[in-house]
Motif scaffolding. Sequence first.
Motif, PDB file in Angstrom:
ATOM      1  N   UNK A 182       0.837  -1.204   0.000  1.00  0.00           N
ATOM      2  CA  UNK A 182       0.000   0.000   0.000  1.00  0.00           C
ATOM      3  C   UNK A 182       0.871   1.252   0.000  1.00  0.00           C
ATOM      4  N   UNK A 183       1.941   1.246   0.790  1.00  0.00           N
ATOM      5  CA  UNK A 183       2.826   2.417   0.858  1.00  0.00           C
ATOM      6  C   UNK A 183       3.523   2.656  -0.479  1.00  0.00           C
ATOM      7  N   UNK A 184       4.003   1.583  -1.106  1.00  0.00           N
ATOM      8  CA  UNK A 184       4.656   1.728  -2.416  1.00  0.00           C
ATOM      9  C   UNK A 184       3.681   2.245  -3.455  1.00  0.00           C
ATOM     10  N   UNK A 190       0.977   8.559  -6.477  1.00  0.00           N
ATOM     11  CA  UNK A 190       0.740   9.906  -5.944  1.00  0.00           C
ATOM     12  C   UNK A 190      -0.674  10.011  -5.375  1.00  0.00           C
ATOM     13  N   UNK A 191      -1.008   9.051  -4.510  1.00  0.00           N
ATOM     14  CA  UNK A 191      -2.314   9.014  -3.858  1.00  0.00           C
ATOM     15  C   UNK A 191      -2.113   8.856  -2.360  1.00  0.00           C
ATOM     16  N   UNK A 222     -12.562  14.986  -8.629  1.00  0.00           N
ATOM     17  CA  UNK A 222     -12.333  13.557  -8.850  1.00  0.00           C
ATOM     18  C   UNK A 222     -11.049  13.369  -9.649  1.00  0.00           C
ATOM     19  N   UNK A 223     -10.407  12.253  -9.392  1.00  0.00           N
ATOM     20  CA  UNK A 223      -9.247  11.850 -10.185  1.00  0.00           C
ATOM     21  C   UNK A 223      -9.400  10.382 -10.527  1.00  0.00           C
ATOM     22  N   UNK A 237     -11.277   5.804  -8.399  1.00  0.00           N
ATOM     23  CA  UNK A 237     -11.665   7.208  -8.342  1.00  0.00           C
ATOM     24  C   UNK A 237     -11.284   7.775  -6.981  1.00  0.00           C
ATOM     25  N   UNK A 238     -10.391   8.767  -7.001  1.00  0.00           N
ATOM     26  CA  UNK A 238     -10.065   9.497  -5.778  1.00  0.00           C
ATOM     27  C   UNK A 238     -11.023  10.678  -5.673  1.00  0.00           C
ATOM     28  N   UNK A 239     -11.764  10.721  -4.586  1.00  0.00           N
ATOM     29  CA  UNK A 239     -12.812  11.722  -4.405  1.00  0.00           C
ATOM     30  C   UNK A 239     -12.360  12.796  -3.424  1.00  0.00           C
ATOM     31  N   UNK A 240     -12.620  14.040  -3.774  1.00  0.00           N
ATOM     32  CA  UNK A 240     -12.357  15.133  -2.841  1.00  0.00           C
ATOM     33  C   UNK A 240     -13.314  15.040  -1.662  1.00  0.00           C
TER      34      UNK A 240
END
Length: 404
Positions: A182-184, A190-191, A222-223, A237-240
């Motif tokens: 997960x860390x890698x 870049x999340x 969103x990204x 999907x990375x959500x704000x």
Amino acid sequence: MGRRRPRTGDDWKVLAQACTELLEAVPDLVDEHLRELHAYDPAYGRILPYDQHWHEAHTAMRIGIEMISAPRDTPRRDLEHAEEMGRRRAEQGMPLELVVHAYRHAGHLVWDALIEGAQTRTSHLAALMQSATMVWSAVDAQADTASEAYRATEHELRRRTDEQLQALLDALLQGQRAPEVVARAAAALDLPEQGRYAVVVLRHDRREPPEPFHRQVQGTGVRFLWRMRADCEVGVVALAADTGLDALSDLLDGRCPGPGGISPVVTGLAELGRARRLAELALRTCPPGTRQIVRLDRRIAGALVVSQPEMAGLLVSDVLGGLLGLDPADRAVLLETLDAWLDCEGSAGRAAARLYCHRNTVFNRLRRLEQLTSRSLSRPRDLTEMTLALDAFRLTTAGGGPTT
């Protein structure tokens, strides 16, 4: 790479002598070269240790001067060195513009030094001027060779990086939860390890070549990170903080061909495997032929049905068994009426408007359904069973074939 003039005659002898004399001045030329490069752009000093840069520039300049006056059939060591430097600079992350500038700047220094050395000898100066085209052709060939090697290496590095990123994303989507993984992944993609994420699964139409959906979908808050698979595309999907599933659904609707499923929001990269499974479950609640993109949190009943196909079959046979012997068209009308009535929150009038019939017709069809199923739509438990049975009929083999 430039054709070299024949290595015969007085012009060549003058050039050979000038190059031999210039070799003694190479260390001073390299000092001047690096000083002016660093003044042109400090990035040279940030990317390369000075001693390493000096040694590489010294080697390149010496080989270049030696090759200017070398016999015609001499192997092009200058181009071999330029190719090596092009690859190395790409790996070091130096911009290509700075690589090309360094070669051309070194060429100017060497040429100016050759001319300066011939200033006191008019005949030598004239002979050198006859060699100008050859000298600059050699410099151009070196710069071009370095550029080609740089671009090829850059492409290969980008391909390897893309493969590594895709492998890390795949590991998360497959359910890898190990802290080191997960860390890698967080660093490479870049999340943030902890954040608001959802997963989208879009199924391709097998009759048409898949379109890269990520080129079409963009939005504030969103990204998307997409992974193409054989029969679907999976999006992380990375959500704000202020972006919810309503905004995500609106963004996807009309921009991506369905069917598709959207998972609930999860709170970290370690949960992406579970989110993918839930998004796939949401996708399975889409009846055959639909183009919808649906949210699991709005398809819980259907998700329960498709996740237990054996129980779904029993539900269909037990609740809707009386309809299975009807003519398919007659059965379809009754089930369509029930579906419309449920969507209209039990309003016969609104269901009639949707079905283009009289409200009494809706009542008659619903009564017939109650008779055939031995259940009453006015009893909550019976209504729940009929609703689930309707989903089961449409989403499982009993309803016309699997949807996965």
